[in-house]
Motif scaffolding. Structure first.
Motif, PDB file in Angstrom:
ATOM      1  N   UNK A 184      31.433  26.632  35.702  1.00 43.60           N
ATOM      2  CA  UNK A 184      32.002  26.146  34.447  1.00 43.60           C
ATOM      3  C   UNK A 184      31.326  24.843  34.029  1.00 43.60           C
ATOM      4  N   UNK A 185      31.175  23.917  34.968  1.00 39.52           N
ATOM      5  CA  UNK A 185      30.560  22.628  34.668  1.00 39.52           C
ATOM      6  C   UNK A 185      29.113  22.782  34.225  1.00 39.52           C
ATOM      7  N   UNK A 186      28.440  23.812  34.751  1.00 38.99           N
ATOM      8  CA  UNK A 186      27.037  24.045  34.388  1.00 38.99           C
ATOM      9  C   UNK A 186      26.884  24.720  33.030  1.00 38.99           C
ATOM     10  N   UNK A 187      27.998  25.097  32.419  1.00 36.52           N
ATOM     11  CA  UNK A 187      27.944  25.744  31.116  1.00 36.52           C
ATOM     12  C   UNK A 187      27.699  27.234  31.176  1.00 36.52           C
ATOM     13  N   UNK A 188      27.830  27.818  32.373  1.00 35.74           N
ATOM     14  CA  UNK A 188      27.562  29.245  32.533  1.00 35.74           C
ATOM     15  C   UNK A 188      28.697  30.121  32.004  1.00 35.74           C
ATOM     16  N   UNK A 189      29.871  29.537  31.845  1.00 34.22           N
ATOM     17  CA  UNK A 189      31.046  30.301  31.388  1.00 34.22           C
ATOM     18  C   UNK A 189      31.664  29.555  30.208  1.00 34.22           C
ATOM     19  N   UNK A 190      31.073  29.666  29.018  1.00 36.55           N
ATOM     20  CA  UNK A 190      31.520  28.858  27.878  1.00 36.55           C
ATOM     21  C   UNK A 190      33.001  29.008  27.548  1.00 36.55           C
ATOM     22  N   UNK A 191      33.533  30.218  27.675  1.00 35.92           N
ATOM     23  CA  UNK A 191      34.934  30.401  27.317  1.00 35.92           C
ATOM     24  C   UNK A 191      35.865  29.619  28.232  1.00 35.92           C
ATOM     25  N   UNK A 192      35.539  29.539  29.505  1.00 35.78           N
ATOM     26  CA  UNK A 192      36.378  28.768  30.418  1.00 35.78           C
ATOM     27  C   UNK A 192      36.116  27.273  30.257  1.00 35.78           C
ATOM     28  N   UNK A 193      34.902  26.914  29.908  1.00 32.04           N
ATOM     29  CA  UNK A 193      34.592  25.516  29.678  1.00 32.04           C
ATOM     30  C   UNK A 193      35.368  24.933  28.517  1.00 32.04           C
ATOM     31  N   UNK A 194      35.704  25.772  27.555  1.00 30.91           N
ATOM     32  CA  UNK A 194      36.441  25.315  26.372  1.00 30.91           C
ATOM     33  C   UNK A 194      37.951  25.400  26.549  1.00 30.91           C
ATOM     34  N   UNK A 195      38.407  26.028  27.621  1.00 29.89           N
ATOM     35  CA  UNK A 195      39.848  26.178  27.844  1.00 29.89           C
ATOM     36  C   UNK A 195      40.465  24.828  28.200  1.00 29.89           C
ATOM     37  N   UNK A 196      41.587  24.509  27.577  1.00 30.15           N
ATOM     38  CA  UNK A 196      42.231  23.209  27.798  1.00 30.15           C
ATOM     39  C   UNK A 196      43.404  23.294  28.763  1.00 30.15           C
ATOM     40  N   UNK A 197      43.771  24.494  29.208  1.00 27.31           N
ATOM     41  CA  UNK A 197      44.904  24.653  30.129  1.00 27.31           C
ATOM     42  C   UNK A 197      44.517  25.623  31.243  1.00 27.31           C
ATOM     43  N   UNK A 198      43.427  25.292  31.936  1.00 28.51           N
ATOM     44  CA  UNK A 198      42.871  26.167  32.957  1.00 28.51           C
ATOM     45  C   UNK A 198      43.283  25.715  34.352  1.00 28.51           C
ATOM     46  N   UNK A 199      43.702  26.679  35.173  1.00 25.17           N
ATOM     47  CA  UNK A 199      44.001  26.424  36.577  1.00 25.17           C
ATOM     48  C   UNK A 199      43.220  27.413  37.431  1.00 25.17           C
ATOM     49  N   UNK A 200      42.588  26.931  38.487  1.00 29.63           N
ATOM     50  CA  UNK A 200      41.840  27.776  39.411  1.00 29.63           C
ATOM     51  C   UNK A 200      42.643  27.937  40.697  1.00 29.63           C
ATOM     52  N   UNK A 201      42.836  29.193  41.130  1.00 27.73           N
ATOM     53  CA  UNK A 201      43.588  29.452  42.357  1.00 27.73           C
ATOM     54  C   UNK A 201      42.794  30.403  43.240  1.00 27.73           C
ATOM     55  N   UNK A 202      42.990  30.271  44.535  1.00 32.26           N
ATOM     56  CA  UNK A 202      42.222  31.038  45.514  1.00 32.26           C
ATOM     57  C   UNK A 202      43.049  32.197  46.054  1.00 32.26           C
ATOM     58  N   UNK A 203      42.363  33.283  46.427  1.00 33.16           N
ATOM     59  CA  UNK A 203      42.988  34.380  47.155  1.00 33.16           C
ATOM     60  C   UNK A 203      41.987  34.859  48.201  1.00 33.16           C
ATOM     61  N   UNK A 204      42.463  35.116  49.397  1.00 35.07           N
ATOM     62  CA  UNK A 204      41.593  35.509  50.505  1.00 35.07           C
ATOM     63  C   UNK A 204      41.367  37.009  50.444  1.00 35.07           C
ATOM     64  N   UNK A 205      40.410  37.412  49.614  1.00 38.60           N
ATOM     65  CA  UNK A 205      40.145  38.846  49.438  1.00 38.60           C
ATOM     66  C   UNK A 205      38.745  39.030  48.888  1.00 38.60           C
TER      67      UNK A 205
END
Length: 227
Positions: A184-205
Motif C-alpha cells: 500500500x505504501x509503495x502505491x501498488x494498491x491505489x484503492x487501499x491507499x486512498x481508503x480512510x478507514x482501513x484495518x489490516x488483520x491476520x489469519x493463519x491460513x
C-alpha cells in the motif's frame, strides 16, 4: 447482521458452507452468492453482470450488510462500496485487493473456448495452498467453474469517492499485514491507499481460509461487522 459473501474465481456460493454455521453462531446471517456465469448454469456473463448481482444482494439484505469479497472478488465487494456507500456497514477483503481503475478485472490465465478455467494447483504451490490437504484439493478441483472472459476481461471503473470512507477490513491470509502495508505504501494498491478507514488483520491460513479456517475467518468477519 446480514453478511454478503462473494467467493473468488472458479467458486460458487457453496464455498462458504463451512463458514455459514460459524457466522450464525455469532449472530449473523450469511448470504453466499453464486455469481452470473460462475455457477448459475449460464455459459456467458460479464463483469457488469456480476457487479449487478452483488448490488442486488446488498439492496435485498436486511439493514446495512457487511460485504465480503475473496481473492479477485475483492473488486466486486469494493464495487458495493462504490455504488452503495451509504447502504453497507463495511467491506471485508480476504486475500486480495480491488482492481485499479481502467484495468481488467481478472485476466490472469489464458481462456479456453471463451472462459478461463482453473489452471491447476501447481500455479498455487507454496503459502497459497500449503494448509490444504490433497483430499481437499482433489475435491475442489472437481467443483471449479471456468469463468467467462466477459467477466475476467471486463474493465473496472470506479464512480464515487465516497467509497474511500467506507470501513474496510483487509484479512491477510498467505501474506502478512506488514507485507500488505508495504504494498500500500509503495502505491501498488491505489484503492487501499486512498481508503480512510482501513484495518489490516491476520489469519493463519493459505489463500482459501473458508475451507481451512472457517471458524477463525468467521470470527474476523464478526469483528469487521462490529467495527
Amino acid at each position: 447482521m446480514d453478511i454478503v459473501l462473494i467467493a473468488g474465481l472458479w467458486l460458487d456460493g457453496s464455498a462458504w458452507d463451512d463458514v455459514l454455521p460459524e457466522l450464525e453462531a455469532l449472530g449473523h446471517r450469511g448470504i453466499p452468492l453464486t455469481l452470473p456465469g460462475q455457477g448459475d448454469g449460464a455459459t456467458s456473463a460479464s463483469y457488469d453482470d456480476q457487479v449487478a448481482a452483488v448490488v442486488a444482494a446488498v439492496d435485498a439484505a436486511e439493514g446495512r450488510p457487511l460485504v465480503v469479497g475473496h481473492s479477485a472478488a475483492c473488486t466486486l465487494a469494493w464495487a458495493a462500496a462504490d455504488l452503495r456507500p451509504d447502504a453497507v456497514t463495511g467491506v471485508a477483503l480476504i486475500g486480495g485487493f480491488p482492481t485499479t481503475e481502467g484495468e481488467a478485472y481478472a485476466d490472469f490465465f489464458e481462456p479456453v473456448d471463451g472462459a478461463m478455467p482453473f489452471p491447476g494447483w501447481e500455479k498455487f504451490e507454496g503459502p497459497d495452498s500449503d494448509d490444504m490437504s490433497d483430499e481437499l484439493k482433489e475435491s475442489l478441483l472437481g467443483r471449479m467453474i471456468a469463468v467467462p472472459v466477459g467477466v475476467t476481461r471486463g474493465v473496472v471503473h470506479w464512480t464515487s469517492d465516497a467509497r474511500h470512507g467506507v470501513p474496510l477490513t483487509l484479512v491477510c491470509p498467505e501474506f502478512s499485514p506488514a507485507e500488505a502495508q508495504e504494498w500500500i505504501d509503495a502505491g501498488d494498491v491505489p484503492e487501499l491507499g486512498a481508503a480512510t478507514a482501513l484495518e489490516l488483520v491476520d489469519i493463519d491460513s493459505g489463500h482459501w481460509p473458508m475451507y481451512t479456517q472457517p471458524a477463525a475467518l468467521a470470527a474476523l468477519l464478526d469483528e469487521a461487522a462490529r467495527r
